[in-house]
Design a protein around this motif. Structure first.
Motif: not given
Length: 473
Positions: A104-108, A127-128, A326
């Motif tokens: 999974d990937g996340n942008v916050g 971003k992670s 990260n």
């Protein structure tokens, strides 16, 4: 420490060969050495015996072979084999390691007047990405999955045998329906023949009345018999069309599709050969319903082991490898891994697990009783069909003589009536007797053919003809 290192692998090896639950034993039941009206000689394998060819009816043979591939009930039974094969794979998969992967990937980000006042930044973003692989393996120390696969394989065998059951039901229904259709055609032909005879009698009565030797009552009685014969025809026509429509349904085509091809009459089917019934013990090998019942008993026996395995501890080996990154400048990447066994030990469950074992044993006992009942019913079916078939032959032979006698009586009654030596009632009675005897003979021939069908189906004849799955069993 060395002792522990040696004992643990040894204990694992010993436990890996431990399978709880009873091993399957073939069921037995007492059977007579022979059927009551046949010799004590085995019939061998009758699964490929095309017994319907004994009727020597090419149209019937064509219909049988057409329907073996098109009958919807047989096709449904074949499709259930596919489901049973999938169930074997599912049952075996439980005892194999399981491996899965995830990512999974996340942008916050954060923005707003409050953040600008406190951080001095107009925009904050991170971003992670994480990824991992996990694996688990439930060690089948007590045979839970081995028993499950044993049950699934037995159920698969039962599905194959259920195809034979469906095929026998199809053969019985189709051939019997064909016998019925030809009977109704014969009955129609006989009634039309009787109608012609009664109209001839009516003509004779009118001639004698004109000569002054007969009364109006004689004419009315003769007309009544003619009209009664006309009233019998529609019901026989309905019977033929219904039989033909049912044959079409058995062939997997719309009703009335083959009616026109059957309209041209044919002689009533009569078996030309006798049926080898064998001995009662042959039925256990030749009857697919008995084999299917035994396979279900085997599956139920294996399920006892599945239930009993739940009473014992289970150990699952599990592990995972994960990577997290990260993309912020300050942060880097992080990897982790884990591996180890987990132990599950049933301690208190309110007696539910023991109750499941009890239920599994009860189900196996029910399947045994079902198997035994199937065997005894099969023996009864053979005995009944054989007894009926033998006596049907005697009935047909006697009725042929009855028809001959009544036809001669009718001829003499007409001659006597012409000569004035008897009344019209004598002629009418003779005609009724002839008509009744002819129809009784046709009905007896139909019953003879139907009981021949019943006997061959009862011994399992033809259960695997046309089967494309026999070789894969």
């Amino acid at each position: 420490m060395n002792f522990t290192r040696t004992l643990f692998p040894l204990s694992m090896l010993l436990l890996s060969g431990c399978v709880v639950g009873p091993d399957y034993q073939k069921p037995e039941t007492a059977l007579p050495a022979k059927f009551s009206e046949s010799k004590a000689s085995s019939a061998g394998d009758v699964a490929l015996n095309p017994w319907w060819e004994s009727f020597r009816d090419k149209r019937l043979n064509s219909l049988v072979h057409q329907g073996l591939a098109e009958n919807l009930t047989v096709q449904q039974a074949l499709e259930r084999i596919t489901a049973a094969e999938a169930n074997v794979v599912i049952a075996g998969a439980g005892g194999l390691p399981s491996i899965g992967a995830s990512a999974d990937g996340n942008v916050g980000g954060q923005d707003g007047s409050y953040l600008r006042r406190t951080t001095g930044n107009d925009h904050s973003e991170s971003k992670s990405m994480t990824a991992g692989v996990s694996a688990s393996w439930l060690l089948d120390f007590f045979g839970q999955y081995r028993r499950s696969k044993e049950a699934a394989n037995a159920s698969l065998d039962a599905a194959y045998d259920d195809v034979g059951v469906a095929r026998l039901a199809y053969l019985s229904d189709l051939v019997s329906s064909y016998v019925n259709a030809r009977y109704y055609q014969e009955a129609l032909a006989l009634n039309r023949k009787n109608l012609e005879s009664r109209r001839e009698t009516l003509k004779l009565t009118n001639e004698i009345k004109e000569a002054g030797a007969a009364s109006s009552l004689d004419v009315l009685q003769t007309e009544g018999l003619v009209n009664q014969t006309l009233a019998d025809l529609p019901a026989l026509e309905t019977g033929f069309h219904q039989a033909a429509n049912h044959i079409a349904t058995l062939l997997g085509v719309p009703a009335s599709t083959i009616t026109s091809s059957l309209t041209k009459g044919s002689a009533q089917p009569m078996p030309r050969y006798s049926t080898k019934t064998g001995i009662p013990a042959d039925l256990i090998r030749n009857r697919p319903d008995i084999r299917a019942a035994e396979r279900r008993l085997q599956a139920a026996t294996a399920q006892i082991g599945v239930a009993e395995s739940q009473l014992y501890p289970s150990i699952e080996l599990g592990g995972s490898i994960g990577v997290a990154r990260n993309f912020n400048a300050v942060s880097g990447s992080l990897s982790s891994w884990s591996f180890g066994p987990s132990l599950s030990l049933p301690i208190f469950n309110g007696g539910a697990l023991k109750a499941q074992v009890k239920m599994a044993r009860s189900e196996a006992e029910q399947q045994y009783l079902s198997w035994k009942s199937t065997v005894l019913n099969a023996v009864e079916e053979v005995e009944n069909a054989q007894t009926a078939l033998i006596r049907d032959g005697q009935t047909v032979a006697a009725l042929r003589k009855v028809v001959q006698s009544y036809e001669q009586t009718l001829s003499l009654a007409r001659e006597s009536y012409r000569g004035g030596a008897s009344t019209i009632l004598d002629v009418l009675d003779a005609e009724r007797n002839v008509a009744s005897a002819r129809l009784s003979l046709a009905a007896a021939i139909r019953q003879l053919a139907r009981d021949y069908v019943a006997l061959n189906v009862a011994v399992g004849g033809g259960a695997e003809i046309g089967s494309a799955t026999v070789a894969s069993k």
